[in-house]
Scaffold this motif. Structure first.
Motif, PDB file in Angstrom:
ATOM      1  N   HIS A 211      45.450  47.112  37.751  1.00 50.45           N
ATOM      2  CA  HIS A 211      44.777  48.328  37.267  1.00 50.45           C
ATOM      3  C   HIS A 211      45.749  49.231  36.504  1.00 50.45           C
ATOM      4  O   HIS A 211      45.800  50.439  36.720  1.00 50.45           O
ATOM      5  N   ASP A 228      40.588  44.941  30.034  1.00 48.36           N
ATOM      6  CA  ASP A 228      39.466  45.033  30.984  1.00 48.36           C
ATOM      7  C   ASP A 228      38.709  46.313  30.656  1.00 48.36           C
ATOM      8  O   ASP A 228      39.273  47.409  30.754  1.00 48.36           O
ATOM      9  N   HIS A 311      31.227  49.523  40.523  1.00 51.22           N
ATOM     10  CA  HIS A 311      31.538  48.855  41.791  1.00 51.22           C
ATOM     11  C   HIS A 311      30.490  49.244  42.827  1.00 51.22           C
ATOM     12  O   HIS A 311      30.345  50.420  43.146  1.00 51.22           O
ATOM     13  N   GLU A 333      35.887  37.635  38.790  1.00 51.47           N
ATOM     14  CA  GLU A 333      37.073  38.046  38.048  1.00 51.47           C
ATOM     15  C   GLU A 333      38.384  37.678  38.727  1.00 51.47           C
ATOM     16  O   GLU A 333      39.185  38.550  39.054  1.00 51.47           O
TER      17      GLU A 333
HETATM   18 ZN    ZN Z   1      39.062  46.264  38.702  1.00 48.14          ZN
END
Ligand code: ZN
Ligand code: ZN
Ligand code: ZN
Length: 371
Positions: A211, A228, A311, A333
């Protein structure tokens, strides 16, 4: 393009929410602005310090407690056509007592998971003898299984983000910083969606940070770049897709690792079927990467549910025994991250159905080589 689904869909969701309340022995749920409110009514309310709350009792009338100054936005939403009474309040009124007045004789209520603590605590003060829980168990039961209209919307979101990835290679010019590229991508996301939600551009050793926040790092020939990205459509559904780019030809070791990732992601997608557990889908990716010697570098779960939030349930996590059902939508992923060296991730959104799995993202899955 319609910004809402048919009113009958919201009416159906509301009645299922009431059933779910009854099943969980709740007298009511109280839902503030956010994805739960949008799911139940289509009303995309701004989150403000002033209280807006939809009161959904297991039995009895539905009420929206709302500041007078927000009523215009309510009338512009599907709430107008739903059987929901408005309880409006002026600047000096106490909206928490309005919620209490909607719910005489209750013992157990639940507030939405994202309600601000200051509001949940004020509500608790207004109803001190009432047990207050979180409404997550009620709402995720509903939101987890997508209707055909929602699946169509996730496919539309997937196409939108695919069109952005299609243009990413042209932005990855050696000499540019991650942040410059991320800004351009955010603009493209906004062109293709109602809003851009997040942009990860992770170049060189940063590609090994899952991240990573775009930084002043300069993209150079020989770098691996993980991109991403995701946005939200005008109806509120999220996209989320990762592709990995190589600036120039990658070295042979990385190319081998990437092929293993490619195969692991394919196996996990192929494992998706009604009745298979979330843990089994995770294992399909993990076992494959482990066999290639990359298991210790795959440091996160295989995926997460997606819908009105990026999410949400169900989580594709080792040991999660939840069985996949018709309409469950989530990411696949897998990735590998060699600290200080390079990493890669390959992410598509899929929807489990009793027929063929719907794949929302369809950009090529090979390592994208930027010349
Ligand atoms: Zn993520
Ligand atoms: Zn994701
Ligand atoms: Zn992602």
């Amino acid at each position: 393009v319609a910004r809402y689904f048919a009113t009958t869909q919201y009416a159906d969701r509301l009645s299922r929410a009431r059933q779910q309340c009854a099943e969980l022995a709740l007298d009511a749920i109280v839902i503030g602005p956010g994805p739960d409110l949008r799911y139940l009514t289509g009303y995309h309310a701004t989150v403000l310090e002033r209280l807006t709350a939809l009161v959904v009792p297991a039995v009895g009338d539905l009420t929206l407690v709302v500041p007078n100054m927000e009523v215009g936005t309510v009338y512009a939403s599907p709430i107008n056509e739903l059987d929901i009474e408005l309880a409006t309040w002026d600047e000096l009124d106490d909206p928490y007592s309005l919620v209490r007045d909607c719910l005489p004789h209750v013992e157990r209520i639940a507030v939405d998971d994202l309600m601000w603590a200051v509001k949940a605590l004020r509500l608790r003060e207004a109803m001190p003898d009432v047990t207050q829980l979180t409404a997550g168990p009620v709402m995720s039961e509903l939101r987890m299984r997508k209707s055909p209209a929602e699946i169509a919307e996730l496919v539309r979101a997937g196409r939108a983000v695919d069109r952005v990835h299609e243009r990413v290679a042209d932005l990855l010019t050696p000499g540019r910083t991650e942040r410059e590229v991320a800004k351009d991508i955010a603009e493209l996301l906004t062109e293709e969606h109602e809003s851009a939600d997040f942009v990860i551009v992770a170049a060189g050793p940063n590609s090994a940070v899952p991240h990573h926040e775009p930084s002043e790092a300069i993209i150079a020939v020989g770098d691996i770049v993980v991109v991403d990205i995701g946005g939200t459509t005008d109806v509120g559904y999220c996209s989320d897709s990762t592709r990995t780019y190589s600036i120039g030809k990658p070295d042979a070791d990385f190319a081998n690792d990437y092929q293993a990732l490619h195969d692991a992601q394919q196996l996990a997608r192929a494992a998706v079927a009604v009745g298979v557990t979330c843990g089994e889908v995770d294992a399909a990716a993990r076992d494959s990467l482990s066999a290639a010697g990359l298991g210790k570098y795959f440091s996160h779960r295989t995926g997460h549910g997606i819908g009105l939030e990026t999410h949400e349930e169900p989580y594709i996590l080792a040991g999660n025994d939840r069985q996949l059902e018709e309409g469950m939508a989530f990411s696949i992923e897998p990735g590998f991250y060699r600290p200080g060296r390079a990493g890669a991730r390959l992410e598509d959104i899929v929807v489990c159905t009793s027929a063929e799995t719907v794949v929302c993202n369809n950009r090529p899955r090979e390592l994208a080589i930027v010349d």
